[in-house]
Design a protein around this motif. Structure first.
Motif, mmCIF file in Angstrom:
data_model
loop_
_atom_site.group_PDB
_atom_site.id
_atom_site.type_symbol
_atom_site.label_atom_id
_atom_site.label_comp_id
_atom_site.label_asym_id
_atom_site.label_seq_id
_atom_site.Cartn_x
_atom_site.Cartn_y
_atom_site.Cartn_z
ATOM 1 N N ARG A 140 0.910 -1.295 0.013
ATOM 2 C CA ARG A 140 -0.023 -0.050 -0.067
ATOM 3 C C ARG A 140 0.789 1.184 0.123
ATOM 4 O O ARG A 140 1.934 1.376 0.368
ATOM 5 N N VAL A 141 0.359 2.257 -0.455
ATOM 6 C CA VAL A 141 0.945 3.613 -0.612
ATOM 7 C C VAL A 141 0.024 4.569 -0.057
ATOM 8 O O VAL A 141 -0.970 4.495 -0.688
ATOM 9 N N ILE A 142 0.776 5.219 0.795
ATOM 10 C CA ILE A 142 -0.334 6.506 1.197
ATOM 11 C C ILE A 142 0.357 7.766 0.848
ATOM 12 O O ILE A 142 1.473 8.142 1.347
ATOM 13 N N HIS A 143 -0.508 8.476 0.214
ATOM 14 C CA HIS A 143 0.042 9.790 -0.398
ATOM 15 C C HIS A 143 -0.462 10.856 0.261
ATOM 16 O O HIS A 143 -1.632 11.117 0.709
ATOM 17 N N CYS A 144 0.441 11.393 1.413
ATOM 18 C CA CYS A 144 -0.126 12.513 2.313
ATOM 19 C C CYS A 144 -0.159 13.914 1.491
ATOM 20 O O CYS A 144 0.958 14.097 0.928
ATOM 21 N N GLN A 145 -1.192 14.526 1.903
ATOM 22 C CA GLN A 145 -1.303 15.920 0.937
ATOM 23 C C GLN A 145 -1.827 17.014 1.984
ATOM 24 O O GLN A 145 -2.480 16.644 3.047
ATOM 25 N N MET A 172 -0.343 -1.092 -7.066
ATOM 26 C CA MET A 172 -0.668 -1.195 -5.878
ATOM 27 C C MET A 172 -1.882 -0.195 -5.494
ATOM 28 O O MET A 172 -2.244 0.384 -6.210
ATOM 29 N N THR A 173 -2.217 -0.411 -4.261
ATOM 30 C CA THR A 173 -3.273 0.274 -3.750
ATOM 31 C C THR A 173 -2.741 1.616 -3.415
ATOM 32 O O THR A 173 -1.918 1.687 -2.357
ATOM 33 N N ILE A 174 -3.172 2.690 -3.655
ATOM 34 C CA ILE A 174 -2.732 4.080 -3.423
ATOM 35 C C ILE A 174 -3.587 4.893 -2.430
ATOM 36 O O ILE A 174 -4.718 5.184 -3.424
ATOM 37 N N VAL A 175 -3.637 5.153 -1.632
ATOM 38 C CA VAL A 175 -4.618 5.894 -0.770
ATOM 39 C C VAL A 175 -4.208 7.537 -0.586
ATOM 40 O O VAL A 175 -2.899 7.816 -0.008
ATOM 41 N N ASP A 176 -4.995 8.330 -0.806
ATOM 42 C CA ASP A 176 -4.867 9.749 -0.810
ATOM 43 C C ASP A 176 -5.481 10.051 0.667
ATOM 44 O O ASP A 176 -6.486 9.967 1.130
ATOM 45 N N VAL A 177 -4.337 10.867 1.516
ATOM 46 C CA VAL A 177 -5.049 11.581 2.692
ATOM 47 C C VAL A 177 -4.630 12.731 2.805
ATOM 48 O O VAL A 177 -3.724 13.315 2.768
ATOM 49 N N HIS A 178 -5.673 13.739 3.106
ATOM 50 C CA HIS A 178 -5.562 14.900 3.144
ATOM 51 C C HIS A 178 -5.555 15.550 4.263
ATOM 52 O O HIS A 178 -6.700 15.330 5.431
ATOM 53 N N TYR A 179 -4.564 16.273 4.943
ATOM 54 C CA TYR A 179 -4.337 16.514 6.383
ATOM 55 C C TYR A 179 -5.443 17.208 6.823
ATOM 56 O O TYR A 179 -6.011 17.033 8.007
ATOM 57 N N GLU A 180 -6.242 18.225 6.106
ATOM 58 C CA GLU A 180 -7.198 19.052 6.713
ATOM 59 C C GLU A 180 -8.674 18.045 6.874
ATOM 60 O O GLU A 180 -9.173 18.409 7.905
ATOM 61 N N THR A 181 -8.719 17.101 5.992
ATOM 62 C CA THR A 181 -9.740 15.984 6.377
ATOM 63 C C THR A 181 -9.517 15.368 7.545
ATOM 64 O O THR A 181 -10.508 15.183 8.406
ATOM 65 N N LEU A 182 -8.135 14.872 7.700
ATOM 66 C CA LEU A 182 -7.973 13.831 8.828
ATOM 67 C C LEU A 182 -8.212 14.640 10.227
ATOM 68 O O LEU A 182 -8.752 14.141 11.156
ATOM 69 N N VAL A 183 -7.621 16.003 10.204
ATOM 70 C CA VAL A 183 -7.642 16.488 11.595
ATOM 71 C C VAL A 183 -9.107 17.143 11.711
ATOM 72 O O VAL A 183 -9.762 17.372 12.775
ATOM 73 N N GLY A 184 -9.901 17.396 10.797
ATOM 74 C CA GLY A 184 -11.420 17.983 10.886
ATOM 75 C C GLY A 184 -12.214 16.871 11.044
ATOM 76 O O GLY A 184 -13.137 16.907 11.881
ATOM 77 N N HIS A 185 -12.205 15.758 10.659
ATOM 78 C CA HIS A 185 -13.135 14.600 10.515
ATOM 79 C C HIS A 185 -12.329 13.208 11.085
ATOM 80 O O HIS A 185 -12.104 12.544 10.275
ATOM 81 N N PRO A 186 -11.609 13.377 12.350
ATOM 82 C CA PRO A 186 -10.677 12.149 12.282
ATOM 83 C C PRO A 186 -11.077 10.873 12.231
ATOM 84 O O PRO A 186 -10.568 9.842 11.651
ATOM 85 N N GLU A 187 -12.265 10.365 13.109
ATOM 86 C CA GLU A 187 -12.624 9.097 12.973
ATOM 87 C C GLU A 187 -13.137 8.399 11.703
ATOM 88 O O GLU A 187 -12.612 7.374 11.218
ATOM 89 N N PRO A 188 -14.005 8.948 10.901
ATOM 90 C CA PRO A 188 -14.401 8.587 9.647
ATOM 91 C C PRO A 188 -13.025 8.479 8.531
ATOM 92 O O PRO A 188 -13.002 7.454 7.872
#
Length: 545
Positions: free
Chosen positions: A413-418, A467-483
């Protein structure tokens, strides 16, 4: 004059001045672009020769002679290196230990951490009273993620030489990585007691705290030092970064930015950087790692689903993402492993190719692909334990290696942090980074250009890579952490676990500039922080999508 020639000439000038580590960095920079460059290979051999590590010099000089047969200057250097290597067996114990310390430095710089540790261990065994040798051993243990061993080595160094500021600084970094904040600050302040104008120690102290209006002592002391002191190399830069951090904490954005500007200008003067070769390399990676190449090598790599590669730019939220995942009982985080970058650097020689990366991938063999995958996987899993189904490696520059990763680990898996470019760019500009590979971080325009090229490269691999590439956006993560955490764990094939929401309670080492932010609950304080600095960030704005 080409950029690579300028880089090599800069290395040669530094070598003539005896500035070996800086010279080595320049030659390494050239070799990262063209691994078979004869003058750069000769320069690396000369660095080792001047450092009195003849057995390290010989292979570099042999490669230089192979790249430029008949070159009399290279032949003279190689003859001298071979003679010194033969004489090394007759050295006294202290001299031999000194040679081993130099060898450890060379190995560490090239990413061969385990070999470096072994060299340092032999050095202190030969010269048990050498405080500096124990300090360097401690630094190598820290890079290898062995905090207990690192702390023991530094404390032994201090037992032998208690007034050495550098060792107190290094001990503080180990304690900080272990989450022992009060002890870390005490060690850094002891370094400052011994050397009041130690900019690197000031920066470490300031990074451990969030300053308020009543916290005036450090600010006053630092301002006096900046106005009056003579500085060692790098310390003035670090002092301005520290002042920028304090003024930012106090909400004085104009004063903060002025000190950040001065720090970054000092860095660029001391270590000039040209971004175009890096952008050209990324364009070449995109061209070489096309659909045909990935199809040709299908099935050549490992079937393991264990690796999780976290990629992106610095200050994109990657440490937070790793901490969240590593809090899962069936996951583990190794921090930033240099192993795959080192294996990539060795690929041309391993393949017997004169082509640099990525062009040497055209000559990849199934045997080499399997060997590299097994080597990397062995290091990745070394400390994880049997329960770890997923192991995170957050070496962000692996973004440039996604094409190779697609061959080696097609089920990874690749996690692309943005993150919003304005916030991320400001945060990059506000930090001092250790190690090579982030020369773009000290110029706002370079940050924008690099981010743009990274997005283009990731878009390419999202279309082609298996591979599975997952985009993770910082603003979404800290604004809505559990989902967002639930979505992330599902993409990794892991069940939901509430401990991932309480990642800040995890007792694990963290060795990045975000080490203290990830030891507190999620917050949104850093979202849209850039607006306080808006008038200073015009060079970044044109790169917004």
């Amino acid at each position: 004059m080409s950029t690579i020639r300028k880089t090599v000439r800069a290395g040669q000038a530094l070598l003539r001045k005896g500035r070996l580590q800086e010279a080595q960095a320049k030659f390494d920079e050239a070799l990262a672009i063209r691994p078979g460059h004869a003058a750069a290979l000769h320069g690396r051999g000369q660095v080792a020769l001047e450092a009195q590590v003849a057995d390290e010099a010989v292979p570099w000089l042999e490669r230089a002679l192979a790249a430029n047969p008949g070159a009399s200057d290279v032949l003279r250097s190689l003859t001298r290196a071979r003679q010194l290597a033969q004489q090394a067996g007759a050295s006294s114990a202290p001299a031999a230990a000194g040679g081993l310390v130099h060898k450890g430095r060379q190995l560490l710089a090239s990413g061969r951490i385990e070999a470096a540790v072994a060299a340092y261990q032999r050095a202190v065994a030969d010269a048990p009273g050498d405080a500096a040798g124990y300090c360097e051993l401690g630094n190598a243990w820290l890079q290898d993620g062995r905090l207990e061993q690192a702390e023991r080595a530094h404390r032994e160094s201090l037992r032998l030489a208690a007034t050495h500021p550098l060792t107190h600084l290094c001990l503080g970094e180990v304690l900080s990585a272990a989450g022992r904040r009060a002890e870390a600050e005490q060690a850094h302040r002891e370094a400052l007691r011994l050397k009041p104008n130690y900019g690197q120690a000031w920066l470490r102290v300031v990074q451990l705290r969030r300053y308020r209006a009543e916290d005036v002592d450090d600010l006053r002391a630092l301002r006096r030092l900046v106005e009056r002191s003579e500085w060692d190399a790098g310390d003035e830069e670090a002092a301005h970064f520290a002042l920028g951090k304090i003024y930012d904490d106090l909400g004085q954005s104009d004063a903060a930015f002025e000190h950040l500007r001065l720090a970054n200008e000092l860095h660029k003067t001391a270590q000039p950087f040209e971004i175009q070769p890096l952008l050209t390399l990324m364009e070449r990676i995109e061209a070489v790692c096309d659909e045909g190449l990935l199809a040709r090598f299908e099935g050549w790599g490992s079937a393991s689903e264990v690796p999780v590669f976290i990629v992106g730019l610095p200050r994109c939220g990657s440490t937070l993402v790793e901490q969240i995942i590593a809090s899962h009982p069936h996951a583990y985080g190794v921090g930033e492993l240099r192993r795959l970058a080192r294996l990539t650097g060795d690929l041309p020689a391993r393949l017997g190719s004169q082509l640099p990366f990525p062009d040497c991938l055209q000559q990849l063999t199934r045997k080499t692909a399997r060997g590299v995958a097994e080597d990397y996987l062995g290091r990745l899993t070394r400390d994880a334990g049997d329960q770890a189904l997923r192991i995170c490696d957050k070496m962000l520059s692996h973004l440039l290696l996604i094409g190779l990763i697609a061959v080696l680990f097609p089920k990874a898996r690749v996690i692309h942090c943005q993150r919003h470019l304005m916030d991320m760019g400001l945060s990059i500009y506000a930090h001092s980074f250790s190690g090579a590979g982030v020369g773009y971080a000290y110029d706002l325009d370079d940050i924008g250009r690099y981010d743009q090229q990274c997005r283009q490269l990731m878009s390419h691999f999202e279309r082609l890579a298996p591979m599975t590439i997952v985009d993770v956006h910082y603003e979404t993560l800290v604004g809505h952490p559990e989902p967002e955490i639930r979505r992330l764990l599902a993409a990794l094939g892991l069940d939901w676990d509430p401990r991932c929401l309480e990642f800040y309670k995890a007792k694990r080492q963290v060795r990045t500039v975000s080490e203290w932010q990830v030891r507190e609950p999620i917050h949104t304080r850093s979202v849209e922080r850039w607006r306080h600095y808006e008038k200073h960030l015009e060079p970044l704005r044109k790169y917004l999508e």
